[in-house]
Design a protein around this motif. Sequence first.
Motif, PDB file in Angstrom:
ATOM      1  N   LYS A  25       0.834  -1.209   0.000  1.00 50.08           N
ATOM      2  CA  LYS A  25       0.000   0.000   0.000  1.00 50.08           C
ATOM      3  C   LYS A  25       0.868   1.258   0.000  1.00 50.08           C
ATOM      4  O   LYS A  25       0.501   2.282  -0.583  1.00 50.08           O
ATOM      5  CB  LYS A  25      -0.919   0.007   1.220  1.00 50.08           C
ATOM      6  N   LEU A  26       2.032   1.158   0.651  1.00 55.78           N
ATOM      7  CA  LEU A  26       2.952   2.288   0.705  1.00 55.78           C
ATOM      8  C   LEU A  26       3.841   2.363  -0.527  1.00 55.78           C
ATOM      9  O   LEU A  26       4.725   3.224  -0.604  1.00 55.78           O
ATOM     10  CB  LEU A  26       3.827   2.180   1.960  1.00 55.78           C
ATOM     11  N   LYS A  27       3.599   1.432  -1.486  1.00 57.64           N
ATOM     12  CA  LYS A  27       4.376   1.355  -2.727  1.00 57.64           C
ATOM     13  C   LYS A  27       5.858   1.100  -2.464  1.00 57.64           C
ATOM     14  O   LYS A  27       6.744   1.654  -3.115  1.00 57.64           O
ATOM     15  CB  LYS A  27       4.180   2.624  -3.569  1.00 57.64           C
ATOM     16  N   LEU A  28       6.118   0.241  -1.466  1.00 53.26           N
ATOM     17  CA  LEU A  28       7.465  -0.199  -1.142  1.00 53.26           C
ATOM     18  C   LEU A  28       7.558  -1.705  -1.372  1.00 53.26           C
ATOM     19  O   LEU A  28       6.539  -2.403  -1.378  1.00 53.26           O
ATOM     20  CB  LEU A  28       7.804   0.130   0.311  1.00 53.26           C
ATOM     21  N   PRO A  29       8.767  -2.250  -1.555  1.00 50.94           N
ATOM     22  CA  PRO A  29       8.901  -3.691  -1.790  1.00 50.94           C
ATOM     23  C   PRO A  29       8.336  -4.516  -0.640  1.00 50.94           C
ATOM     24  O   PRO A  29       8.569  -4.210   0.537  1.00 50.94           O
ATOM     25  CB  PRO A  29      10.422  -3.888  -1.914  1.00 50.94           C
ATOM     26  N   GLU A  30       7.616  -5.567  -0.978  1.00 46.56           N
ATOM     27  CA  GLU A  30       7.041  -6.425   0.050  1.00 46.56           C
ATOM     28  C   GLU A  30       8.105  -7.090   0.907  1.00 46.56           C
ATOM     29  O   GLU A  30       7.861  -7.391   2.079  1.00 46.56           O
ATOM     30  CB  GLU A  30       6.163  -7.499  -0.605  1.00 46.56           C
ATOM     31  N   VAL A  31       9.275  -7.349   0.332  1.00 52.32           N
ATOM     32  CA  VAL A  31      10.312  -8.030   1.112  1.00 52.32           C
ATOM     33  C   VAL A  31      10.705  -7.214   2.333  1.00 52.32           C
ATOM     34  O   VAL A  31      11.069  -7.777   3.374  1.00 52.32           O
ATOM     35  CB  VAL A  31      11.556  -8.332   0.254  1.00 52.32           C
ATOM     36  N   LEU A  32      10.626  -5.883   2.240  1.00 50.35           N
ATOM     37  CA  LEU A  32      10.894  -5.053   3.412  1.00 50.35           C
ATOM     38  C   LEU A  32       9.849  -5.314   4.497  1.00 50.35           C
ATOM     39  O   LEU A  32      10.168  -5.371   5.683  1.00 50.35           O
ATOM     40  CB  LEU A  32      10.893  -3.579   3.034  1.00 50.35           C
ATOM     41  N   GLY A  33       8.613  -5.480   4.066  1.00 47.57           N
ATOM     42  CA  GLY A  33       7.560  -5.823   5.018  1.00 47.57           C
ATOM     43  C   GLY A  33       7.804  -7.157   5.677  1.00 47.57           C
ATOM     44  O   GLY A  33       7.572  -7.336   6.883  1.00 47.57           O
ATOM     45  N   PHE A  34       8.293  -8.128   4.901  1.00 51.77           N
ATOM     46  CA  PHE A  34       8.598  -9.452   5.456  1.00 51.77           C
ATOM     47  C   PHE A  34       9.680  -9.355   6.533  1.00 51.77           C
ATOM     48  O   PHE A  34       9.591 -10.000   7.581  1.00 51.77           O
ATOM     49  CB  PHE A  34       9.071 -10.401   4.348  1.00 51.77           C
ATOM     50  N   ILE A  35      10.715  -8.560   6.258  1.00 51.73           N
ATOM     51  CA  ILE A  35      11.807  -8.424   7.225  1.00 51.73           C
ATOM     52  C   ILE A  35      11.322  -7.705   8.483  1.00 51.73           C
ATOM     53  O   ILE A  35      11.646  -8.114   9.609  1.00 51.73           O
ATOM     54  CB  ILE A  35      12.989  -7.669   6.596  1.00 51.73           C
ATOM     55  N   ILE A  36      10.540  -6.637   8.293  1.00 50.52           N
ATOM     56  CA  ILE A  36       9.991  -5.915   9.441  1.00 50.52           C
ATOM     57  C   ILE A  36       9.126  -6.846  10.285  1.00 50.52           C
ATOM     58  O   ILE A  36       9.150  -6.796  11.522  1.00 50.52           O
ATOM     59  CB  ILE A  36       9.171  -4.692   8.975  1.00 50.52           C
ATOM     60  N   ALA A  37       8.365  -7.723   9.625  1.00 46.51           N
ATOM     61  CA  ALA A  37       7.550  -8.691  10.351  1.00 46.51           C
ATOM     62  C   ALA A  37       8.431  -9.572  11.232  1.00 46.51           C
ATOM     63  O   ALA A  37       8.106  -9.833  12.401  1.00 46.51           O
ATOM     64  CB  ALA A  37       6.752  -9.550   9.364  1.00 46.51           C
ATOM     65  N   GLY A  38       9.560 -10.039  10.674  1.00 51.65           N
ATOM     66  CA  GLY A  38      10.478 -10.861  11.465  1.00 51.65           C
ATOM     67  C   GLY A  38      11.058 -10.105  12.645  1.00 51.65           C
ATOM     68  O   GLY A  38      11.214 -10.669  13.741  1.00 51.65           O
ATOM     69  N   ILE A  39      11.375  -8.821  12.435  1.00 55.44           N
ATOM     70  CA  ILE A  39      11.902  -8.006  13.537  1.00 55.44           C
ATOM     71  C   ILE A  39      10.867  -7.862  14.643  1.00 55.44           C
ATOM     72  O   ILE A  39      11.187  -7.939  15.838  1.00 55.44           O
ATOM     73  CB  ILE A  39      12.330  -6.618  13.009  1.00 55.44           C
ATOM     74  N   LEU A  40       9.602  -7.683  14.257  1.00 50.35           N
ATOM     75  CA  LEU A  40       8.543  -7.441  15.249  1.00 50.35           C
ATOM     76  C   LEU A  40       8.201  -8.691  16.054  1.00 50.35           C
ATOM     77  O   LEU A  40       7.919  -8.605  17.255  1.00 50.35           O
ATOM     78  CB  LEU A  40       7.289  -6.908  14.550  1.00 50.35           C
ATOM     79  N   ILE A  41       8.208  -9.861  15.407  1.00 44.73           N
ATOM     80  CA  ILE A  41       7.837 -11.079  16.139  1.00 44.73           C
ATOM     81  C   ILE A  41       9.048 -11.747  16.783  1.00 44.73           C
ATOM     82  O   ILE A  41       8.885 -12.638  17.628  1.00 44.73           O
ATOM     83  CB  ILE A  41       7.129 -12.092  15.217  1.00 44.73           C
ATOM     84  N   GLY A  42      10.263 -11.328  16.390  1.00 46.96           N
ATOM     85  CA  GLY A  42      11.479 -11.878  16.972  1.00 46.96           C
ATOM     86  C   GLY A  42      11.995 -11.033  18.123  1.00 46.96           C
ATOM     87  O   GLY A  42      11.351 -10.061  18.549  1.00 46.96           O
ATOM     88  N   PRO A  43      13.181 -11.378  18.628  1.00 49.11           N
ATOM     89  CA  PRO A  43      13.699 -10.698  19.832  1.00 49.11           C
ATOM     90  C   PRO A  43      14.426  -9.391  19.576  1.00 49.11           C
ATOM     91  O   PRO A  43      14.832  -8.727  20.532  1.00 49.11           O
ATOM     92  CB  PRO A  43      14.686 -11.740  20.395  1.00 49.11           C
ATOM     93  N   ALA A  44      14.609  -8.964  18.312  1.00 53.44           N
ATOM     94  CA  ALA A  44      15.471  -7.829  18.017  1.00 53.44           C
ATOM     95  C   ALA A  44      14.999  -6.534  18.691  1.00 53.44           C
ATOM     96  O   ALA A  44      15.815  -5.768  19.203  1.00 53.44           O
ATOM     97  CB  ALA A  44      15.564  -7.611  16.501  1.00 53.44           C
ATOM     98  N   VAL A  45      13.685  -6.287  18.700  1.00 56.11           N
ATOM     99  CA  VAL A  45      13.167  -5.034  19.261  1.00 56.11           C
ATOM    100  C   VAL A  45      12.498  -5.268  20.610  1.00 56.11           C
ATOM    101  O   VAL A  45      12.973  -4.805  21.654  1.00 56.11           O
ATOM    102  CB  VAL A  45      12.166  -4.365  18.286  1.00 56.11           C
ATOM    103  N   PHE A  46      11.401  -6.014  20.603  1.00 55.52           N
ATOM    104  CA  PHE A  46      10.631  -6.178  21.837  1.00 55.52           C
ATOM    105  C   PHE A  46      11.401  -6.993  22.871  1.00 55.52           C
ATOM    106  O   PHE A  46      11.301  -6.738  24.071  1.00 55.52           O
ATOM    107  CB  PHE A  46       9.279  -6.824  21.533  1.00 55.52           C
ATOM    108  N   GLY A  47      12.155  -7.994  22.400  1.00 61.40           N
ATOM    109  CA  GLY A  47      12.935  -8.784  23.347  1.00 61.40           C
ATOM    110  C   GLY A  47      14.021  -7.978  24.009  1.00 61.40           C
ATOM    111  O   GLY A  47      14.217  -8.051  25.234  1.00 61.40           O
ATOM    112  N   GLN A  48      14.701  -7.140  23.247  1.00 64.78           N
ATOM    113  CA  GLN A  48      15.816  -6.375  23.792  1.00 64.78           C
ATOM    114  C   GLN A  48      15.359  -5.184  24.618  1.00 64.78           C
ATOM    115  O   GLN A  48      15.906  -4.899  25.685  1.00 64.78           O
ATOM    116  CB  GLN A  48      16.722  -5.888  22.666  1.00 64.78           C
ATOM    117  N   PHE A  49      14.338  -4.478  24.132  1.00 62.56           N
ATOM    118  CA  PHE A  49      13.963  -3.213  24.769  1.00 62.56           C
ATOM    119  C   PHE A  49      12.758  -3.329  25.711  1.00 62.56           C
ATOM    120  O   PHE A  49      12.558  -2.459  26.547  1.00 62.56           O
ATOM    121  CB  PHE A  49      13.679  -2.165  23.697  1.00 62.56           C
ATOM    122  N   CYS A  50      11.959  -4.392  25.539  1.00 62.59           N
ATOM    123  CA  CYS A  50      10.765  -4.537  26.387  1.00 62.59           C
ATOM    124  C   CYS A  50      10.832  -5.754  27.309  1.00 62.59           C
ATOM    125  O   CYS A  50      10.054  -5.862  28.252  1.00 62.59           O
ATOM    126  CB  CYS A  50       9.505  -4.634  25.527  1.00 62.59           C
TER     127      CYS A  50
END
Length: 482
Positions: free
Chosen positions: A30-55
């Motif tokens: 919808k933002l006219k960006l590559p879907e693969v970026l969305g896939f990677i962001i999804a992995g960051i959100l469900i993995g430990p990179a952000v919420f695991g480290q900071f929350c």
Amino acid sequence: MFQVDHPLGYAIIIAIILLATKLCGLLFRKLKLPEVLGFIIAGILIGPAVFGQFCGFTLIGFEGAPGEGGVADGAYKALFVLEGSVGSNETVSVFSKIGVILIMFSAGLETNLNDIKNTGLASFLMAIAGVAVPFGLGIAISLPFGDIGLGAAHIYRSVFIGAILTATSVAITVSVLKELGKINTKLGTTIVSAAVIDDVIGIVVLSIVTSIARSGSVEASNGFEAFKGTVYGTIIMIVAFFVVAIGAGFLINKLFRWLEKKWPKTHRLPIFSLVVCFIYSWVAEEIFGVADITGSFLAGIVLATVHRTGEYVDTKVNVNTYTIFAPIFFANIGISNIDFSGVGGTILLFAFLAVLMGLIGKIVGCGAVAKGFGYSWRESAIGGVGMMARGEVALIVTQTATNPSLGENALGGEFMIMTVLLILVSSILTPILLKVLYSKELPLKNGPAGGLPPAGGGQDEQPASDDGEPVAQQPADGAAGA
């Protein structure tokens, strides 16, 4: 809360990954960006990179989470805990490995050798410049950054940075050129063909760099392994692989032409094609010490020479690849390969410079060649901008460069952030700059390129899902279109 150590446990992990990647992929589309970026962001959100480290809490985590003194030390709680430490979980890694092999196989299937042959010297030299200039700039900017593991003391890592910057994604450029009605002009055809050739050259460069880097880090178990562990042995094995692979390709071509006549458009063809793909991948890495993705990419090119079979196999393979394996591969990059704990001001500064050099390298290198072939300054700028978008292949090259099998020559996971930023920035700027440059166009000077079809084979035609969306994402860089 739930220990994932049995097959049914992995079923729920796959379900979470597929749901997250689909939702984020739709958002990025919808933002006219590559879907693969969305896939990677999804992995960051469900993995430990952000919420695991900071929350201190994450959806998917690993047994080997570092630290014992709280969130600041890296400890976290997870709803689903995978066996092993970050990046070492075998089941998810197997799905991810199959995903990257199939992505590159599809990239090879969408590479039309006839189009490459017919586009002339301009496309070839643009591709050479599009690899050489960013490659050199990547090494040059790495030399002063010895404090983050680059520089002359770690020259292979610096060379990997250059290799990452060489990739080109034709998907965004093709969509903009189509929208503007410029895809079949002489300049448009030259850009698309150059992007395809760019990725072929980039994969060869990656294979050479990876093989030489690995040669000094692999412990020899026998005389043959010791031979492959030397630099001259590595070079000999690389040449031998391409000789054997191309020689076998002639036999495979004849076999599939016979199969095509006997069983046209049957499920036997995709199955036999996958057999060829996986054999080429295994032989490339295990026998010759060449990157497995090079084997699968070359297998796709071999089968693409049987045109009707190649197109049919590509549609079938894409359904499975982009339904399950590719989303898991890209999500796993976010889950296992991106680590914000090692990201400091120096890494961010280097990432900014690398992105800048990656963009400038394509514009200057490819634009200079276009100018040398008589294009105007504006048309030369279009040629450079059209080559600067990055996509899947850049991610695949980075993932290969961060593989622990490279030993001390491997890049750290924090450098994946550089590639993600490069894809994001180039994906935003490419369509904007192309439209601005074409808006300044005077009456059309470039007619159709003699009826020459756009390079890239059937890469623009994708099978549709039930909801009307393409099953296959945008083509991979250049050939798939990286």
